[in-house]
Motif scaffolding. Structure first.
Motif, PDB file in Angstrom:
ATOM      1  N   THR A  29       0.693  -1.157  -0.146  1.00 40.46           N
ATOM      2  CA  THR A  29      -0.002  -0.040   0.028  1.00 40.46           C
ATOM      3  C   THR A  29       0.875   1.321   0.271  1.00 40.46           C
ATOM      4  O   THR A  29       0.595   2.201  -0.827  1.00 40.46           O
ATOM      5  CB  THR A  29      -0.710  -0.004   1.240  1.00 40.46           C
ATOM      6  OG1 THR A  29      -1.696  -1.069   1.332  1.00 40.46           O
ATOM      7  CG2 THR A  29      -1.757   1.265   1.289  1.00 40.46           C
ATOM      8  N   THR A  30       1.869   1.421   0.667  1.00 39.27           N
ATOM      9  CA  THR A  30       2.666   2.440   1.033  1.00 39.27           C
ATOM     10  C   THR A  30       3.614   2.727  -0.408  1.00 39.27           C
ATOM     11  O   THR A  30       4.107   3.736  -0.592  1.00 39.27           O
ATOM     12  CB  THR A  30       3.721   2.230   2.142  1.00 39.27           C
ATOM     13  OG1 THR A  30       4.468   1.135   2.213  1.00 39.27           O
ATOM     14  CG2 THR A  30       2.932   2.506   3.521  1.00 39.27           C
ATOM     15  N   GLU A  31       3.572   1.862  -1.421  1.00 41.30           N
ATOM     16  CA  GLU A  31       4.402   2.095  -2.488  1.00 41.30           C
ATOM     17  C   GLU A  31       3.415   2.242  -3.586  1.00 41.30           C
ATOM     18  O   GLU A  31       3.963   2.532  -4.890  1.00 41.30           O
ATOM     19  CB  GLU A  31       5.077   0.692  -2.942  1.00 41.30           C
ATOM     20  CG  GLU A  31       6.275   0.464  -1.947  1.00 41.30           C
ATOM     21  CD  GLU A  31       5.672  -0.085  -0.500  1.00 41.30           C
ATOM     22  OE1 GLU A  31       6.265   0.501   0.358  1.00 41.30           O
ATOM     23  OE2 GLU A  31       5.197  -0.940  -0.414  1.00 41.30           O
ATOM     24  N   LEU A  32       2.204   2.166  -3.316  1.00 39.88           N
ATOM     25  CA  LEU A  32       1.043   2.537  -4.459  1.00 39.88           C
ATOM     26  C   LEU A  32       1.244   3.690  -5.591  1.00 39.88           C
ATOM     27  O   LEU A  32       1.278   3.510  -6.585  1.00 39.88           O
ATOM     28  CB  LEU A  32      -0.437   2.508  -4.012  1.00 39.88           C
ATOM     29  CG  LEU A  32      -0.849   1.102  -3.423  1.00 39.88           C
ATOM     30  CD1 LEU A  32      -2.087   1.268  -2.962  1.00 39.88           C
ATOM     31  CD2 LEU A  32      -0.669   0.056  -4.655  1.00 39.88           C
ATOM     32  N   ASN A  82      12.305  -1.631  -5.349  1.00 32.32           N
ATOM     33  CA  ASN A  82      11.096  -1.100  -4.409  1.00 32.32           C
ATOM     34  C   ASN A  82      10.435  -1.949  -3.831  1.00 32.32           C
ATOM     35  O   ASN A  82       9.768  -2.910  -4.231  1.00 32.32           O
ATOM     36  CB  ASN A  82      10.232  -0.150  -5.484  1.00 32.32           C
ATOM     37  CG  ASN A  82       9.064   0.454  -4.632  1.00 32.32           C
ATOM     38  OD1 ASN A  82       8.063   0.331  -4.847  1.00 32.32           O
ATOM     39  ND2 ASN A  82       9.613   1.680  -3.785  1.00 32.32           N
ATOM     40  N   LEU A  83      10.647  -1.904  -2.322  1.00 28.53           N
ATOM     41  CA  LEU A  83      10.224  -2.857  -1.303  1.00 28.53           C
ATOM     42  C   LEU A  83       9.064  -2.082  -0.543  1.00 28.53           C
ATOM     43  O   LEU A  83       8.618  -1.032  -0.763  1.00 28.53           O
ATOM     44  CB  LEU A  83      11.423  -3.082  -0.152  1.00 28.53           C
ATOM     45  CG  LEU A  83      12.642  -3.768  -1.055  1.00 28.53           C
ATOM     46  CD1 LEU A  83      13.702  -3.963  -0.012  1.00 28.53           C
ATOM     47  CD2 LEU A  83      12.430  -4.786  -2.098  1.00 28.53           C
ATOM     48  N   HIS A  84       8.479  -3.063   0.297  1.00 26.95           N
ATOM     49  CA  HIS A  84       7.229  -2.672   1.161  1.00 26.95           C
ATOM     50  C   HIS A  84       7.396  -2.343   2.572  1.00 26.95           C
ATOM     51  O   HIS A  84       7.710  -3.427   3.116  1.00 26.95           O
ATOM     52  CB  HIS A  84       6.122  -3.793   0.807  1.00 26.95           C
ATOM     53  CG  HIS A  84       4.638  -3.317   1.604  1.00 26.95           C
ATOM     54  ND1 HIS A  84       4.169  -2.227   1.672  1.00 26.95           N
ATOM     55  CD2 HIS A  84       3.889  -4.273   2.460  1.00 26.95           C
ATOM     56  CE1 HIS A  84       3.106  -2.160   2.343  1.00 26.95           C
ATOM     57  NE2 HIS A  84       2.891  -3.561   2.879  1.00 26.95           N
ATOM     58  N   THR A 109      14.670   1.053  -2.500  1.00 26.61           N
ATOM     59  CA  THR A 109      13.564   2.166  -1.940  1.00 26.61           C
ATOM     60  C   THR A 109      12.567   1.430  -1.316  1.00 26.61           C
ATOM     61  O   THR A 109      12.332   0.121  -1.576  1.00 26.61           O
ATOM     62  CB  THR A 109      13.111   3.283  -2.981  1.00 26.61           C
ATOM     63  OG1 THR A 109      12.378   2.487  -3.985  1.00 26.61           O
ATOM     64  CG2 THR A 109      14.176   4.137  -3.422  1.00 26.61           C
ATOM     65  N   ALA A 110      12.059   2.014  -0.357  1.00 28.37           N
ATOM     66  CA  ALA A 110      10.912   1.144   0.309  1.00 28.37           C
ATOM     67  C   ALA A 110       9.890   2.670   0.682  1.00 28.37           C
ATOM     68  O   ALA A 110      10.234   3.579   1.259  1.00 28.37           O
ATOM     69  CB  ALA A 110      10.977   0.679   1.452  1.00 28.37           C
ATOM     70  N   GLY A 111       8.453   2.090   0.675  1.00 25.59           N
ATOM     71  CA  GLY A 111       7.660   3.383   0.852  1.00 25.59           C
ATOM     72  C   GLY A 111       7.495   3.181   2.438  1.00 25.59           C
ATOM     73  O   GLY A 111       8.051   2.277   3.166  1.00 25.59           O
ATOM     74  N   ASN A 112       6.934   4.259   3.082  1.00 25.32           N
ATOM     75  CA  ASN A 112       6.825   4.403   4.422  1.00 25.32           C
ATOM     76  C   ASN A 112       5.619   4.937   4.937  1.00 25.32           C
ATOM     77  O   ASN A 112       4.771   5.849   3.871  1.00 25.32           O
ATOM     78  CB  ASN A 112       8.103   5.104   5.183  1.00 25.32           C
ATOM     79  CG  ASN A 112       8.191   4.630   6.373  1.00 25.32           C
ATOM     80  OD1 ASN A 112       7.217   4.185   7.175  1.00 25.32           O
ATOM     81  ND2 ASN A 112       9.357   5.294   7.269  1.00 25.32           N
TER      82      ASN A 112
END
Length: 563
Positions: A29-32, A82-84, A109-112
């Protein structure tokens, strides 16, 4: 839906401007916002079914792409993953470590969670930059969209500047969704590490000239510097008459192994490694893993040995042995400079005498290592590791090899005369890098006008870490052949048990080291979309491998071998 230009749009535009073609990942979700922006860009998303697979694919891609970049300045040899958020980054840490030890230039990278929401401690939370920091050249978080252009540019520059390696950036949701009028910053040229301190170069040349029996130990920073650096090692060896060894745990081709002065890779055995380094003068060029797997009882290099250290990584210079000459710079450029300086200090007669000594040592070592991989199971119908390697060289001698054969590795290194830029292996030691890295290497080769065959050489224990890597190869119709060296046990752990605790095999139960019942690796591979075949005897290997190489798409050969 956000209609303006966002941080996610800026992210993808920056990647495109830096020459990136693929983003490897597993979304959440944080990477959407990032995933949506990739879908609207010219970038291609490469799905891995686990975050560590995504990082491994990015690592293998970067290692293979770096070889291409040595011959084409327009190529940016960076793998992007790109990770979660926290659990996804935690999943990817195994291969982030592997990429660090391999020097693979990665931007991970990873979403946060949004910065104004974390005080509520929502699920998946974690200190992302802290988690990644120990395995990265730089690890940070973008806290404002205004900082994104500079931090992205910095990430790529840090990853590609020697010594190369991974970097990490956390990308909060409020940053990737924020509107901005910023633009990507230009990347600019990436410097090499230079040609070294002239005073230290002169000192090194003097020490090599004064030596009685010099040895050159080459490490993987040589191959990372390019084919010209491998050629420079060749020239330095010829100018000095030194015998040449590859560092312990060499994982790339750092010297032509068909050269008369090439003797061997240094083994992980304390006694054998110390014996081969028992000389008056050693030049360590680009080494980083030149030590044993577990503690050694005595010094690997005698304290009285004269040591010359050359590396693009200042940390490695004088790290485990005192350096009598220390040169920080690009290994290829440094060795070119050193060769020019040493030529005027040595007579042809001295070099000729040294070469006679090299020939004697080479003959003794060859006799000692000739049996690697042959085993002692005379009545076993399965192939020996040596027979498997010999068949692979016959059929796929020019293929690009990605190796995580573990106990099959030294059979491969001692029997196959690899060319520069042909071979990479898992340098970090943790299982689970080789198979996804082979998938990433196949992605890289598919970008070339004349792609090489890519063969993953993977132990059965390693294969079972991430067998679903094959799904990505099938999903993207990659031309990849995987050969599993299958002895149905963790042989490396049994060997290490005997090394650490002594005794004979019958003295131990070897808890957790045998695969009983076995896993049907053929059905497993087929379930993920590959063609697959069980190869039970040595005389089946050649035909099975030739057929696999001739077919398009991914193939998996489960080859039974004995210890």
């Amino acid at each position: 839906m956000t209609e303006g230009y966002t941080g996610a749009d800026l992210f993808t535009d920056a990647l495109e401007s830096y020459g990136v073609d693929y983003v490897f990942g597993n979304p959440g979700t944080t990477e959407l916002p990032i995933v949506e922006a990739i879908g609207e860009s010219d970038l291609e998303y490469r799905l891995g079914l686990h975050e560590d697979i995504a990082v491994g694919m990015a690592g293998g891609y970067a290692q293979r792409r770096r070889y291409h970049a040595h011959h084409d300045d327009s190529i940016t040899p960076v793998g992007v993953a790109n990770l979660h958020i926290a659990p996804g980054l935690a999943h990817g840490l195994g291969n982030l470590y592997a990429a660090e030890v391999a020097g693979a230039p990665l931007v991970v990278t990873a979403g946060n969670h949004s910065t104004d929401f974390r005080h509520e401690e929502p699920i998946l939370s974690g200190r992302l930059a802290d988690m990644a920091r120990q395995f990265c050249k730089w690890s940070d978080e973008v806290l404002d969209v205004a900082a994104l252009p500079t931090m992205l540019r910095r990430a790529f520059r840090v990853a590609m500047t020697p010594p190369t390696g991974p970097v990490f950036l956390a990308l909060p949701l409020d940053v990737t969704m924020a509107e901005t009028d910023a633009e990507p910053e230009r990347l600019g040229p990436i410097p090499n590490a230079g040609s070294g301190d002239p005073a230290q170069l002169e000192r090194a040349a003097d020490l090599l000239a004064e030596a009685d029996d010099p040895a050159l130990v080459v490490g993987d920073h040589v191959a990372r510097s390019g084919a010209d650096a491998v050629a420079a090692a060749d020239e330095l060896a010829e100018a000095t008459g030194a015998r040449v060894h590859g560092e312990i745990l060499s994982c790339e081709v750092d010297f032509p192994t068909d050269h008369d002065q090439w003797v061997s890779y240094l083994p992980t055995s304390e006694d054998a490694a110390a014996t081969l380094m028992d000389t008056d003068t050693i030049c360590f060029a680009g080494v980083s893993t030149n030590t044993t797997l577990t503690r050694h009882e005595e010094a690997l290099v005698d304290p009285d040995t004269t040591c010359i250290h050359l590396s693009d990584d200042a940390w490695e210079v004088g790290k485990n042995q005192p350096a009598d000459a220390a040169v920080v710079g690009d290994p290829g450029l440094v060795m070119q400079e050193l060769t020019e300086r040493v030529r005027g200090k040595l007579s042809d007669d001295v070099v000729a005498d040294r070469l006679e000594s090299v020939a004697e040592v080479k003959e003794l070592v060859a006799a000692e290592m000739s049996g690697y991989g042959e085993g002692d199971a005379e009545d076993d119908p399965r192939a020996s590791k040596a027979e498997l390697v010999d068949a692979m060289e016959r059929v796929a001698g020019d293929a690009a090899i990605v190796d995580e054969g573990v106990t099959s590795k030294y059979a491969m290194l001692t029997r196959w005369e690899f060319a520069p830029e042909q071979y990479i292996s898992n340098k970090g030691g943790g299982l689970g890098y080789g198979l996804p890295a082979a998938v990433g290497a196949a992605v890289a080769e598919a970008q070339r006008d004349d792609p090489r065959d890519v063969v993953g050489f993977i132990g059965d224990g390693s294969y079972q870490y991430y067998p679903h890597s094959i799904y990505s190869a099938a999903r993207y119709d990659l031309d990849l052949t995987v050969v599993i060296s299958d002895n149905r046990n963790y042989r490396i752990l049994k060997d290490n048990t005997l090394h650490l605790m002594g005794g004979e095999e019958e003295d131990y139960e070897f808890v957790g080291m045998d695969f009983e019942p076995g896993v049907d690796l053929v059905q497993n591979a087929e379930s993920h979309g590959a063609s697959a075949e069980l190869v039970e005897t040595p005389d089946e290997i050649d035909e099975a491998l030739a057929d696999a190489l001739a077919r398009d798409g991914p193939d998996v050969l489960d080859v039974l071998v004995h210890d």
